[in-house]
Design an enzyme around this catalytic site. Structure first.
Site, PDB file in Angstrom:
ATOM      1  N   HIS A  20      -7.023  -4.158  10.139  1.00 24.81           N
ATOM      2  CA  HIS A  20      -6.739  -3.964   8.711  1.00 24.81           C
ATOM      3  C   HIS A  20      -5.445  -4.663   8.307  1.00 24.81           C
ATOM      4  O   HIS A  20      -4.516  -4.798   9.099  1.00 24.81           O
ATOM      5  CB  HIS A  20      -6.768  -2.486   8.293  1.00 24.81           C
TER       6      HIS A  20
ATOM      7  N   ASP B 297       0.821  -1.216   0.000  1.00 24.88           N
ATOM      8  CA  ASP B 297       0.000   0.000   0.000  1.00 24.88           C
ATOM      9  C   ASP B 297       0.853   1.264   0.000  1.00 24.88           C
ATOM     10  O   ASP B 297       2.077   1.205   0.130  1.00 24.88           O
ATOM     11  CB  ASP B 297      -0.953  -0.015   1.220  1.00 24.88           C
TER      12      ASP B 297
ATOM     13  N   GLU C 140      -9.488  -1.661   5.163  1.00 27.90           N
ATOM     14  CA  GLU C 140     -10.119  -1.279   6.416  1.00 27.90           C
ATOM     15  C   GLU C 140     -11.409  -2.078   6.651  1.00 27.90           C
ATOM     16  O   GLU C 140     -12.035  -2.525   5.683  1.00 27.90           O
ATOM     17  CB  GLU C 140     -10.467   0.218   6.377  1.00 27.90           C
TER      18      GLU C 140
ATOM     19  N   ASN D  59      -7.334  -2.211  14.271  1.00 25.74           N
ATOM     20  CA  ASN D  59      -8.726  -2.525  13.902  1.00 25.74           C
ATOM     21  C   ASN D  59      -8.810  -3.739  12.977  1.00 25.74           C
ATOM     22  O   ASN D  59      -9.854  -4.012  12.394  1.00 25.74           O
ATOM     23  CB  ASN D  59      -9.398  -1.311  13.237  1.00 25.74           C
TER      24      ASN D  59
HETATM   25  C1  GLP Z   1      -0.306   0.714   8.477  1.00 26.93           C
HETATM   26  C2  GLP Z   1      -0.027  -0.084   7.196  1.00 26.93           C
HETATM   27  C3  GLP Z   1      -0.223  -1.553   7.411  1.00 26.93           C
HETATM   28  C4  GLP Z   1       0.468  -1.955   8.699  1.00 26.93           C
HETATM   29  C5  GLP Z   1      -0.212  -1.318   9.864  1.00 26.93           C
HETATM   30  C6  GLP Z   1       0.391  -1.685  11.199  1.00 26.93           C
HETATM   31  O1  GLP Z   1      -1.550   1.322   8.496  1.00 26.93           O
HETATM   32  N1  GLP Z   1      -0.810   0.313   6.092  1.00 26.93           N
HETATM   33  O2  GLP Z   1       0.266  -2.265   6.284  1.00 26.93           O
HETATM   34  O3  GLP Z   1       0.415  -3.353   8.825  1.00 26.93           O
HETATM   35  O4  GLP Z   1      -0.170   0.080   9.701  1.00 26.93           O
HETATM   36  O5  GLP Z   1       1.475  -0.855  11.506  1.00 26.93           O
HETATM   37  P1  GLP Z   1       2.484  -1.105  12.683  1.00 26.93           P
HETATM   38  O6  GLP Z   1       3.300  -2.280  12.294  1.00 26.93           O
HETATM   39  O7  GLP Z   1       3.296   0.148  12.753  1.00 26.93           O
HETATM   40  O8  GLP Z   1       1.680  -1.341  13.906  1.00 26.93           O
END
Ligand code: GLP
Length: 245
Positions: free
Chosen positions: A138, A68, A143, A136
């Site tokens: 995702h 993404d 989402e 959440n």
């Molecule tokens: C972001 C990314 C995700 C990632 C998530 C968790 O929103 N788009 O791909 O898995 O956050 O992030 P973190 O690893 O910093 O908790």
């Protein structure tokens, strides 16, 4: 099938997945990797760099795709995922820049996702896909919603994601409102998936996932992984604190 595996800490998780990269590249030099951003995969990327410097891996024929990207940040913006990948991995291994792909919406008004979908379709199935998870549920930027997209699409970030990700920005109001992400079918198009969940903030979503094993629910996008045949959810002690592992 989804397997939950508890490990002592993020570095043990990083080591376990890094071994898979070594084996994968030995079997197939032109392996295709799916990478994620966020803080969860950082220890893994450090380990991949270390293994590369120790001569255990060679990425010269490897290809990669990313899950993404925010819309509205240039690839040189410090918080763009393109910048993140260069800084945390690509600049330190011998993967060829032309073989790395992070979604990029050139015209923010057109919101045309077909270009990235073509790239995903042309690199084909990922040999290894790395995932993090949002608080959440995702995955990528898919989402929670009444229905989920199969393929690449534009998404408006939920308030909870904007809040969670604002820790990387100066303030919440400068977090981009929209992002482009692979869809669920694209994520599942991987031979092996490793989801990394570390830290106390992930304990609640991991508890939900663990307790609803086998059921897919679009309000918890990570539950779509129950449709996959080889997915491992690696949790550290903090993320596993509400489950009996
Ligand atoms: C972001 C990314 C995700 C990632 C998530 C968790 O929103 N788009 O791909 O898995 O956050 O992030 P973190 O690893 O910093 O908790």
């Amino acid at each position: 099938m989804v397997k939950f595996v508890k490990m002592r800490d993020p570095s043990e998780i990083a080591e376990a997945i890094a071994k898979e990269f070594i084996t994968q590249l030995q079997i197939k030099r032109d392996s295709v990797f799916g990478f994620a951003t966020g803080s969860s995969p950082i220890p893994l990327y450090k380990k991949l760099i270390e293994d590369f410097h120790n001569g255990l891996t060679d990425y010269c024929l490897a290809k990669s795709v990313n899950l993404d990207e925010y819309i509205g940040l240039s690839p040189n913006h410090e918080q763009s995922y393109a910048y993140f990948m260069k800084k945390n991995l690509f600049d330190h291994i011998n993967i060829m820049p032309k073989n790395t792909h992070v979604p990029d919406i050139k015209d923010n008004y057109l919101k045309d996702t077909s270009e990235y979908q073509k790239i995903l379709d042309s690199v084909g199935q990922r040999d290894i896909q790395i995932l993090g998870i949002g608080t959440n549920g995702h995955i990528g930027f898919n989402e929670p919603a009444a229905s989920l997209h199969a393929h690449t699409h534009i998404v408006r970030l939920t308030d909870s994601t904007t809040k969670a990700n604002s820790r990387f920005f100066k303030s919440e109001d400068v977090v981009p409102e929209y992002a482009i992400t692979m869809g669920i079918a694209d994520i599942l198009n991987s031979r092996k998936i490793f989801l990394i969940a570390t830290g106390c903030s992930k304990a609640s979503i991991i508890e939900t996932l663990y307790n609803t094993q086998g059921f897919v629910n679009p309000q918890n996008p990570a539950s779509m992984l129950f449709l996959h045949s080889d997915c491992t959810i690696l949790v550290d002690e903090d993320a596993a604190s509400n489950i009996p592992l």
